[in-house]
Design an enzyme around this catalytic site. Sequence first.
Site, PDB file in Angstrom:
ATOM      1  N   ASN A 130      83.155  16.980 -41.418  1.00 16.62           N
ATOM      2  CA  ASN A 130      83.600  17.043 -40.019  1.00 16.62           C
ATOM      3  C   ASN A 130      83.729  15.635 -39.477  1.00 16.62           C
ATOM      4  O   ASN A 130      83.053  14.725 -39.940  1.00 16.62           O
ATOM      5  CB  ASN A 130      82.567  17.815 -39.190  1.00 16.62           C
ATOM      6  CG  ASN A 130      82.934  17.905 -37.719  1.00 16.62           C
ATOM      7  OD1 ASN A 130      84.085  18.214 -37.373  1.00 16.62           O
ATOM      8  ND2 ASN A 130      81.988  17.615 -36.837  1.00 16.62           N
ATOM      9  N   MET A 166      87.136  23.984 -33.086  1.00 16.64           N
ATOM     10  CA  MET A 166      86.244  24.103 -31.936  1.00 16.64           C
ATOM     11  C   MET A 166      85.248  25.258 -32.018  1.00 16.64           C
ATOM     12  O   MET A 166      84.492  25.489 -31.080  1.00 16.64           O
ATOM     13  CB  MET A 166      87.073  24.214 -30.640  1.00 16.64           C
ATOM     14  CG  MET A 166      87.951  23.010 -30.366  1.00 16.64           C
ATOM     15  SD  MET A 166      87.045  21.437 -30.412  1.00 16.64           S
ATOM     16  CE  MET A 166      86.150  21.562 -28.867  1.00 16.64           C
ATOM     17  N   ARG A 177      81.569  36.788 -35.972  1.00 20.47           N
ATOM     18  CA  ARG A 177      81.859  35.419 -36.416  1.00 20.47           C
ATOM     19  C   ARG A 177      81.824  35.342 -37.949  1.00 20.47           C
ATOM     20  O   ARG A 177      82.664  34.725 -38.587  1.00 20.47           O
ATOM     21  CB  ARG A 177      80.799  34.481 -35.819  1.00 20.47           C
ATOM     22  CG  ARG A 177      80.965  33.013 -36.182  1.00 20.47           C
ATOM     23  CD  ARG A 177      79.853  32.193 -35.554  1.00 20.47           C
ATOM     24  NE  ARG A 177      79.867  32.338 -34.110  1.00 20.47           N
ATOM     25  CZ  ARG A 177      80.587  31.566 -33.283  1.00 20.47           C
ATOM     26  NH1 ARG A 177      81.316  30.577 -33.762  1.00 20.47           N
ATOM     27  NH2 ARG A 177      80.573  31.771 -31.989  1.00 20.47           N
ATOM     28  N   HIS A 198      83.448  13.417 -35.864  1.00 15.53           N
ATOM     29  CA  HIS A 198      82.922  13.490 -34.495  1.00 15.53           C
ATOM     30  C   HIS A 198      83.209  12.162 -33.789  1.00 15.53           C
ATOM     31  O   HIS A 198      82.988  11.094 -34.373  1.00 15.53           O
ATOM     32  CB  HIS A 198      81.416  13.762 -34.526  1.00 15.53           C
ATOM     33  CG  HIS A 198      80.841  13.878 -33.157  1.00 15.53           C
ATOM     34  ND1 HIS A 198      81.059  14.981 -32.353  1.00 15.53           N
ATOM     35  CD2 HIS A 198      80.094  13.021 -32.426  1.00 15.53           C
ATOM     36  CE1 HIS A 198      80.464  14.790 -31.187  1.00 15.53           C
ATOM     37  NE2 HIS A 198      79.875  13.605 -31.205  1.00 15.53           N
TER      38      HIS A 198
HETATM   39  C1  GRF Z   1      88.827  14.348 -32.457  1.00 17.57           C
HETATM   40  O1  GRF Z   1      88.449  13.465 -31.445  1.00 17.57           O
HETATM   41  C2  GRF Z   1      87.667  14.688 -33.353  1.00 17.57           C
HETATM   42  O2  GRF Z   1      86.774  13.622 -33.501  1.00 17.57           O
HETATM   43  C3  GRF Z   1      87.014  15.825 -32.619  1.00 17.57           C
HETATM   44  O3  GRF Z   1      88.073  16.566 -32.079  1.00 17.57           O
HETATM   45  C4  GRF Z   1      89.210  15.724 -31.901  1.00 17.57           C
HETATM   46  C5  GRF Z   1      90.337  16.340 -32.660  1.00 17.57           C
HETATM   47  O4  GRF Z   1      91.541  15.650 -32.475  1.00 17.57           O
HETATM   48  N1  GRF Z   1      86.165  16.581 -33.501  1.00 17.57           N
HETATM   49  P1  GRF Z   1      92.805  15.989 -33.378  1.00 17.57           P
HETATM   50  O5  GRF Z   1      93.052  17.502 -33.203  1.00 17.57           O
HETATM   51  O6  GRF Z   1      92.481  15.643 -34.779  1.00 17.57           O
HETATM   52  O7  GRF Z   1      93.917  15.180 -32.796  1.00 17.57           O
END
Ligand code: GRF
Length: 220
Positions: free
Chosen positions: A111, A94, A69, A113
């Site tokens: 980030n 992810m 990683r 969330h």
């Molecule tokens: C979003 O809901 C964000 O809050 C989460 O992952 C999702 C990503 O969506 N971390 P996108 O790829 O920006 O459409």
Amino acid sequence: MGSEPLKVGVLVSGRGSNLQAIIDASEKGDIHARVVVVISDKEEAYALDRARKHGIEALFMDPKAYPSREDHDRAMGDELEKRGVGLICLAGYMRVLSPYFVGRFQGQIINIHPALLPSFPGLHGQLQAMEYGVKISGCTVHFVDKDVDHGPIIIQAAVPVLEDDDEDTLAARILEYEHKIYPRAVQLFAQGRLRIQGRKVIVEGGVTPLWRVTNPSLEE
Ligand code: GRF
């Protein structure tokens, strides 16, 4: 007029709607920042297509091509640094970042969330909120530290949870606000207005909070 726009690197794994919101805000001139590179750990991520459509460099960096990683993170870090990136936005990325990467870019990684942290960190924040029965959830942009969904909070938006919501309807309602708060956070960072003080983020120059959301409403 003024300084060069802040160079932003965005890490993605999927559809990239938050990336799109940042690109759009940048192209409209709403934020003094420019996305210069998008890096994905997934080759098929639609976010990479979105970047290319806007003439932004889009790199697929396969984690499997690196022994660890940290090696993958080091290679990503080198690509970001090479392009003079001053802010790294995680937008649906992810993979958990190594302590090495977080340390290398301390205070320069943010980030988003889809819940009101510290509630419901981790995967499926929207579903967790629904199942818990909260009346209000929302979204959070925060600095990244070595723990997942944990660093100092920059901005949050509150969104009501409705009785007939399912995961998708709630996620869509929250997403609309993600697309507003993420560019706003980038702009505050680009303006140099964010100061981290322990767990708190001080927004220099002041902010105007809006105090409105109750669910159910106070009136009949
Ligand atoms: C979003 O809901 C964000 O809050 C989460 O992952 C999702 C990503 O969506 N971390 P996108 O790829 O920006 O459409």
